[in-house]
Design a protein around this motif. Structure first.
Motif, PDB file in Angstrom:
ATOM      1  N   TYR A  94     -51.505  38.122 -56.025  1.00 32.93           N
ATOM      2  CA  TYR A  94     -51.962  37.403 -55.227  1.00 32.93           C
ATOM      3  C   TYR A  94     -52.716  36.031 -55.769  1.00 32.93           C
ATOM      4  CZ  TYR A  94     -51.639  41.107 -51.360  1.00 32.93           C
ATOM      5  OH  TYR A  94     -51.152  41.720 -50.572  1.00 32.93           O
ATOM      6  N   ASN A  95     -52.688  36.063 -56.875  1.00 32.51           N
ATOM      7  CA  ASN A  95     -53.044  35.014 -58.005  1.00 32.51           C
ATOM      8  C   ASN A  95     -54.752  34.626 -57.809  1.00 32.51           C
ATOM      9  OD1 ASN A  95     -53.000  33.114 -60.047  1.00 32.51           O
ATOM     10  ND2 ASN A  95     -52.427  31.533 -59.022  1.00 32.51           N
ATOM     11  N   THR A 214     -59.618  34.504 -47.473  1.00 37.08           N
ATOM     12  CA  THR A 214     -58.488  34.621 -48.104  1.00 37.08           C
ATOM     13  C   THR A 214     -57.315  34.144 -47.191  1.00 37.08           C
ATOM     14  OG1 THR A 214     -58.052  36.819 -47.208  1.00 37.08           O
ATOM     15  CG2 THR A 214     -59.159  36.722 -48.970  1.00 37.08           C
ATOM     16  N   ILE A 218     -55.094  31.923 -49.791  1.00 35.22           N
ATOM     17  CA  ILE A 218     -54.115  32.841 -50.401  1.00 35.22           C
ATOM     18  C   ILE A 218     -52.884  32.565 -49.374  1.00 35.22           C
ATOM     19  CG2 ILE A 218     -53.153  34.928 -51.052  1.00 35.22           C
ATOM     20  CD1 ILE A 218     -55.428  33.851 -53.078  1.00 35.22           C
ATOM     21  N   GLU A 240     -45.200  33.814 -51.727  1.00 34.54           N
ATOM     22  CA  GLU A 240     -45.944  33.563 -52.866  1.00 34.54           C
ATOM     23  C   GLU A 240     -47.206  32.815 -52.210  1.00 34.54           C
ATOM     24  OE1 GLU A 240     -44.353  31.380 -56.171  1.00 34.54           O
ATOM     25  OE2 GLU A 240     -44.774  29.440 -55.122  1.00 34.54           O
ATOM     26  N   SER A 241     -48.293  33.158 -53.234  1.00 32.89           N
ATOM     27  CA  SER A 241     -49.615  32.883 -52.871  1.00 32.89           C
ATOM     28  C   SER A 241     -49.676  31.301 -52.812  1.00 32.89           C
ATOM     29  CB  SER A 241     -50.772  33.290 -53.988  1.00 32.89           C
ATOM     30  OG  SER A 241     -52.031  32.484 -53.827  1.00 32.89           O
ATOM     31  N   CYS A 243     -52.122  29.625 -53.757  1.00 30.62           N
ATOM     32  CA  CYS A 243     -53.074  29.184 -54.977  1.00 30.62           C
ATOM     33  C   CYS A 243     -52.142  29.190 -56.153  1.00 30.62           C
ATOM     34  CB  CYS A 243     -54.202  30.021 -55.031  1.00 30.62           C
ATOM     35  SG  CYS A 243     -55.036  29.819 -56.520  1.00 30.62           S
TER      36      CYS A 243
END
Ligand code: HEM
Length: 273
Positions: A94-95, A214, A218, A240-241, A243
């Motif tokens: 999730y970075n 989040t 995210i 993909e995240s 962030c």
């Protein structure tokens, strides 16, 4: 751990987090498609096979952790997970910054009275009421009404997503900070009115707004992606995240969003009175 040692540990984590803020400020973002590093599940949006939980599998009140187990990034049965492993995969998938990915699993080990470095846990243990789990969630009924926190309450998720007022450049629906805060205020008011055991201490208001944030930091508020994540607890193909910070989403940056969401939630609650 004694209170002085705890204080030193927190000071160390916040200093580390601040260093990561500096690195993020002075280094270029990660490229799209490479937020998950090469060699890790989810690289270029290719997530391992999704399988919903089977009878006997352990799941918790957190959609994002359940999703990791549903894709086999955490053990599919959701059991015997080390706190370090949870932090590592949250960072890689999730970075979230490594500072957050130490702080939250360490906090979890503490409330479970377990050793962060040596012990393991089952996902269901994360749902201990009024540890991180709290009343007036956006995806779960209160524990008073449903002790099983492992599955989403779909009417809440759909109602939350129906609050979306934003649009991205391609016209797709987005939840904004105010949309999330408005729904959170509704959940708090409804829970307070209907749950005879309702409680939401200041720390749980903060966890509530952090979890809710989040969805912005995210998932970018994207309703399509959030529906897949919150209803099926599945990571969308190609996702993909949002962030892209090189060292991930720091606690300092994330907490600013959480404070904004909490302030807006309080404002909407006050309007209801
Ligand atoms: C680092 C380890 C993490 C732990 C220990 C954790 C734990 C939890 C717990 C216990 C809840 C239930 C709170 C409630 O009662 O509503 C929760 C909810 C939630 N978490 Fe996590 N979480 C973690 C990471 C994440 C990450 C990385 C994301 C997003 C990518 C995330 C997104 C959410 C969301 C969206 C909710 C639902 C909030 C609601 O239903 O109101 N969590 N988390």
């Amino acid at each position: 751990m004694n209170p002085i040692a705890k204080l030193f540990q927190s000071a160390k984590v916040f200093t580390w987090d601040f260093m990561l803020v500096l690195v993020n400020t002075f280094t270029p973002n990660l490229k799209s498609g490479e937020v998950v590093a090469q060699g890790h599940p989810g690289y270029k949006g290719k997530w391992p096979d999704y399988q919903p939980p089977k009878d006997g599998d352990s799941r918790c009140a957190c959609p994002a952790l359940n999703a990791l187990a549903n894709h086999g990034i955490l053990p599919r049965d959701g059991k015997n997970i080390s706190f370090k492993e949870m932090g590592r995969v949250v960072n890689e998938s999730y970075n979230f910054a490594p500072s957050f990915c130490f702080f939250v699993p360490n906090y979890s080990a503490n409330f479970m009275n377990k050793n962060y470095s040596k012990d393991t846990f089952d996902l269901a243990e994360l749902s201990q009421h009024n540890a991180i789990e709290h009343d007036a969630s956006l995806t779960r009924e209160d524990t008073h009404f449903n002790a099983d926190q492992s599955k989403p309450h779909i009417p809440f998720v759909e109602e939350l997503l129906s609050y979306a007022t934003g649009k991205d450049s391609e016209g797709r629906a987005l939840l904004t900070a105010d949309d999330i805060a408005r729904y959170s205020a509704k959940r708090r008011a409804d829970s307070q009115a209907n749950n005879p055991e309702f409680s939401l201490e200041t720390i749980h208001k903060f966890f509530s707004s952090s979890n809710n944030s989040t969805m912005l930091r995210i998932f970018g508020g994207r309703v399509d992606d959030l529906r897949t994540m919150l209803v099926e607890e599945r990571i969308p193909e190609g996702w993909e995240s949002v962030c892209q910070a090189r060292k991930g989403l720091t606690m300092a940056s994330f907490n600013r969003t959480a404070m904004t969401v909490e302030k807006a939630t309080t404002k909407f609650l006050a309007k209801k009175d």
